[in-house]
Design a protein around this motif. Sequence first.
Motif, mmCIF file in Angstrom:
data_model
loop_
_atom_site.group_PDB
_atom_site.id
_atom_site.type_symbol
_atom_site.label_atom_id
_atom_site.label_comp_id
_atom_site.label_asym_id
_atom_site.label_seq_id
_atom_site.Cartn_x
_atom_site.Cartn_y
_atom_site.Cartn_z
ATOM 1 N N PHE A 1 16.758 -33.256 -6.138
ATOM 2 C CA PHE A 1 17.891 -32.459 -5.675
ATOM 3 C C PHE A 1 18.747 -33.173 -4.631
ATOM 4 O O PHE A 1 19.694 -32.588 -4.097
ATOM 5 C CB PHE A 1 17.392 -31.126 -5.105
ATOM 6 C CG PHE A 1 16.709 -30.254 -6.115
ATOM 7 C CD1 PHE A 1 17.302 -29.987 -7.337
ATOM 8 C CD2 PHE A 1 15.466 -29.708 -5.841
ATOM 9 C CE1 PHE A 1 16.671 -29.172 -8.277
ATOM 10 C CE2 PHE A 1 14.830 -28.889 -6.772
ATOM 11 C CZ PHE A 1 15.430 -28.626 -7.994
ATOM 12 N N GLY A 2 18.407 -34.430 -4.322
ATOM 13 C CA GLY A 2 19.204 -35.175 -3.356
ATOM 14 C C GLY A 2 19.083 -34.647 -1.940
ATOM 15 O O GLY A 2 20.035 -34.722 -1.157
ATOM 16 N N ILE A 3 17.913 -34.136 -1.587
ATOM 17 C CA ILE A 3 17.667 -33.609 -0.243
ATOM 18 C C ILE A 3 17.103 -34.729 0.626
ATOM 19 O O ILE A 3 16.097 -35.355 0.271
ATOM 20 C CB ILE A 3 16.687 -32.413 -0.294
ATOM 21 C CG1 ILE A 3 17.302 -31.263 -1.098
ATOM 22 C CG2 ILE A 3 16.305 -31.954 1.106
ATOM 23 C CD1 ILE A 3 16.326 -30.164 -1.424
ATOM 24 N N LEU B 1 16.091 -23.085 -2.592
ATOM 25 C CA LEU B 1 17.472 -22.730 -2.898
ATOM 26 C C LEU B 1 17.921 -23.384 -4.200
ATOM 27 O O LEU B 1 18.592 -22.765 -5.031
ATOM 28 C CB LEU B 1 18.388 -23.142 -1.748
ATOM 29 C CG LEU B 1 19.889 -22.923 -1.955
ATOM 30 C CD1 LEU B 1 20.203 -21.454 -2.154
ATOM 31 C CD2 LEU B 1 20.683 -23.477 -0.788
ATOM 32 N N GLU B 2 17.544 -24.646 -4.389
ATOM 33 C CA GLU B 2 17.901 -25.337 -5.619
ATOM 34 C C GLU B 2 17.181 -24.734 -6.825
ATOM 35 O O GLU B 2 17.766 -24.562 -7.900
ATOM 36 C CB GLU B 2 17.556 -26.822 -5.506
ATOM 37 C CG GLU B 2 18.316 -27.579 -4.429
ATOM 38 C CD GLU B 2 19.748 -27.862 -4.818
ATOM 39 O OE1 GLU B 2 20.154 -27.455 -5.926
ATOM 40 O OE2 GLU B 2 20.464 -28.491 -4.027
ATOM 41 N N LEU B 3 15.907 -24.408 -6.672
ATOM 42 C CA LEU B 3 15.128 -23.883 -7.786
ATOM 43 C C LEU B 3 15.640 -22.536 -8.273
ATOM 44 O O LEU B 3 15.511 -22.211 -9.458
ATOM 45 C CB LEU B 3 13.648 -23.765 -7.390
ATOM 46 C CG LEU B 3 12.882 -25.080 -7.260
ATOM 47 C CD1 LEU B 3 11.494 -24.823 -6.685
ATOM 48 C CD2 LEU B 3 12.774 -25.785 -8.605
ATOM 49 N N ILE B 4 16.210 -21.749 -7.377
ATOM 50 C CA ILE B 4 16.734 -20.451 -7.799
ATOM 51 C C ILE B 4 18.204 -20.531 -8.176
ATOM 52 O O ILE B 4 18.845 -19.507 -8.434
ATOM 53 C CB ILE B 4 16.533 -19.377 -6.704
ATOM 54 C CG1 ILE B 4 17.272 -19.747 -5.420
ATOM 55 C CG2 ILE B 4 15.051 -19.158 -6.434
ATOM 56 C CD1 ILE B 4 17.189 -18.673 -4.348
ATOM 57 N N GLY B 5 18.746 -21.773 -8.217
ATOM 58 C CA GLY B 5 20.123 -21.951 -8.649
ATOM 59 C C GLY B 5 21.143 -21.731 -7.570
ATOM 60 O O GLY B 5 22.290 -21.386 -7.858
ATOM 61 N N ALA C 1 6.683 -21.868 9.799
ATOM 62 C CA ALA C 1 7.350 -20.893 8.936
ATOM 63 C C ALA C 1 8.771 -20.678 9.431
ATOM 64 O O ALA C 1 9.048 -20.791 10.630
ATOM 65 C CB ALA C 1 6.582 -19.570 8.919
ATOM 66 N N LEU C 2 9.645 -20.363 8.502
ATOM 67 C CA LEU C 2 11.022 -20.032 8.883
ATOM 68 C C LEU C 2 11.507 -18.852 8.055
ATOM 69 O O LEU C 2 11.010 -18.593 6.957
ATOM 70 C CB LEU C 2 11.953 -21.235 8.731
ATOM 71 C CG LEU C 2 12.144 -21.872 7.362
ATOM 72 C CD1 LEU C 2 13.227 -21.166 6.563
ATOM 73 C CD2 LEU C 2 12.491 -23.341 7.518
ATOM 74 N N GLU C 3 12.471 -18.149 8.613
ATOM 75 C CA GLU C 3 12.978 -16.920 8.006
ATOM 76 C C GLU C 3 14.212 -17.210 7.152
ATOM 77 O O GLU C 3 15.109 -17.942 7.561
ATOM 78 C CB GLU C 3 13.343 -15.924 9.113
ATOM 79 C CG GLU C 3 13.917 -14.608 8.600
ATOM 80 C CD GLU C 3 14.370 -13.710 9.741
ATOM 81 O OE1 GLU C 3 13.767 -12.641 9.921
ATOM 82 O OE2 GLU C 3 15.318 -14.101 10.460
ATOM 83 N N LEU C 4 14.230 -16.604 5.968
ATOM 84 C CA LEU C 4 15.417 -16.591 5.125
ATOM 85 C C LEU C 4 15.901 -15.147 4.989
ATOM 86 O O LEU C 4 15.089 -14.243 4.832
ATOM 87 C CB LEU C 4 15.117 -17.126 3.717
ATOM 88 C CG LEU C 4 14.554 -18.531 3.558
ATOM 89 C CD1 LEU C 4 14.336 -18.830 2.074
ATOM 90 C CD2 LEU C 4 15.477 -19.560 4.173
ATOM 91 N N VAL C 5 17.205 -14.960 5.047
ATOM 92 C CA VAL C 5 17.800 -13.673 4.715
ATOM 93 C C VAL C 5 18.850 -13.938 3.651
ATOM 94 O O VAL C 5 19.747 -14.758 3.855
ATOM 95 C CB VAL C 5 18.419 -12.986 5.949
ATOM 96 C CG1 VAL C 5 19.188 -11.730 5.533
ATOM 97 C CG2 VAL C 5 17.334 -12.627 6.961
ATOM 98 N N ASN C 6 18.692 -13.280 2.507
ATOM 99 C CA ASN C 6 19.550 -13.555 1.351
ATOM 100 C C ASN C 6 19.526 -15.036 0.992
ATOM 101 O O ASN C 6 20.553 -15.643 0.695
ATOM 102 C CB ASN C 6 20.981 -13.078 1.602
ATOM 103 C CG ASN C 6 21.062 -11.573 1.771
ATOM 104 O OD1 ASN C 6 20.270 -10.844 1.173
ATOM 105 N ND2 ASN C 6 21.989 -11.115 2.589
ATOM 106 N N HIS C 7 18.308 -15.619 1.077
ATOM 107 C CA HIS C 7 18.031 -17.011 0.707
ATOM 108 C C HIS C 7 18.610 -18.035 1.683
ATOM 109 O O HIS C 7 18.577 -19.229 1.384
ATOM 110 C CB HIS C 7 18.539 -17.327 -0.703
ATOM 111 C CG HIS C 7 17.995 -16.431 -1.770
ATOM 112 N ND1 HIS C 7 16.662 -16.101 -1.848
ATOM 113 C CD2 HIS C 7 18.607 -15.785 -2.799
ATOM 114 C CE1 HIS C 7 16.473 -15.304 -2.877
ATOM 115 N NE2 HIS C 7 17.635 -15.084 -3.463
#
Length: 237
Positions: A140-142, A164-168, A26-32
């Motif tokens: 998405f070219g990842i 990140l890509e899915l939410i634009g 698991a990893l943390e995201l803050v403001n995506h």
Amino acid sequence: MREVVLDTETTGFNPDEGHRVVEIGALELVNHMPTGQTFHVYLNPERDMPEDAARVHGLTLDFLADKPLFHEVAEEMLAFFGDAPLVIHNAAFDMKFLNAELTRMGRDPLPFDRAIDTVQMARKKYPGAPASLDALCRRFGIENAHRTLHGALLDSELLAEVYLELIGGREPGLRLAADPADAGGGAVGGLSGGIPRPYREPRPHRETDAERAAHVAFIAGLKDPIWMRDAAGAEGA
């Protein structure tokens, strides 16, 4: 806004058939955006490892034999999760396994409405298109060439980029030039498909003495300008 991107590896497809979790990443995201804070652990499943599962994630009983049991890391895992939404690819699978492990040790299960399912997001955004993690990385070219086997933390890192890509979060074709020189003689503002613009030095905002003299000479050469007639009429009045 804090979110946790999560993935698990298991011994099989169904915890009701006695299959167990063998890896949590698991990893943390803050403001995506990833903060660099992670939770990662391998687990002793206390059972055999089917060959089909080992081919997917490469984890063997020999490797897992000295790893902790789920109940020994559960509190640390829950503390890392906190009350954040859980971003999961095919959330039903991972949530079912984690809740089976939590129930086995007498803990309350995680509410399913905490999960953000990126498979469902992808199917809604791209109906009929493949929605596997590999397929979305390609879309998405990842870069995922290093993903020769499934791994919970690696898959979480890839999933964070897909999410990140899915939410634009990134708009294809709107990348600013990394080097200002890239935009000088190429696309406008560094955008692809722009019109080439030659570089010109900025001109001063104020006119020069030569420009003012040229303007006076030009005005003097005009015959009967309207503004002079207005001025003459005002004086006569």
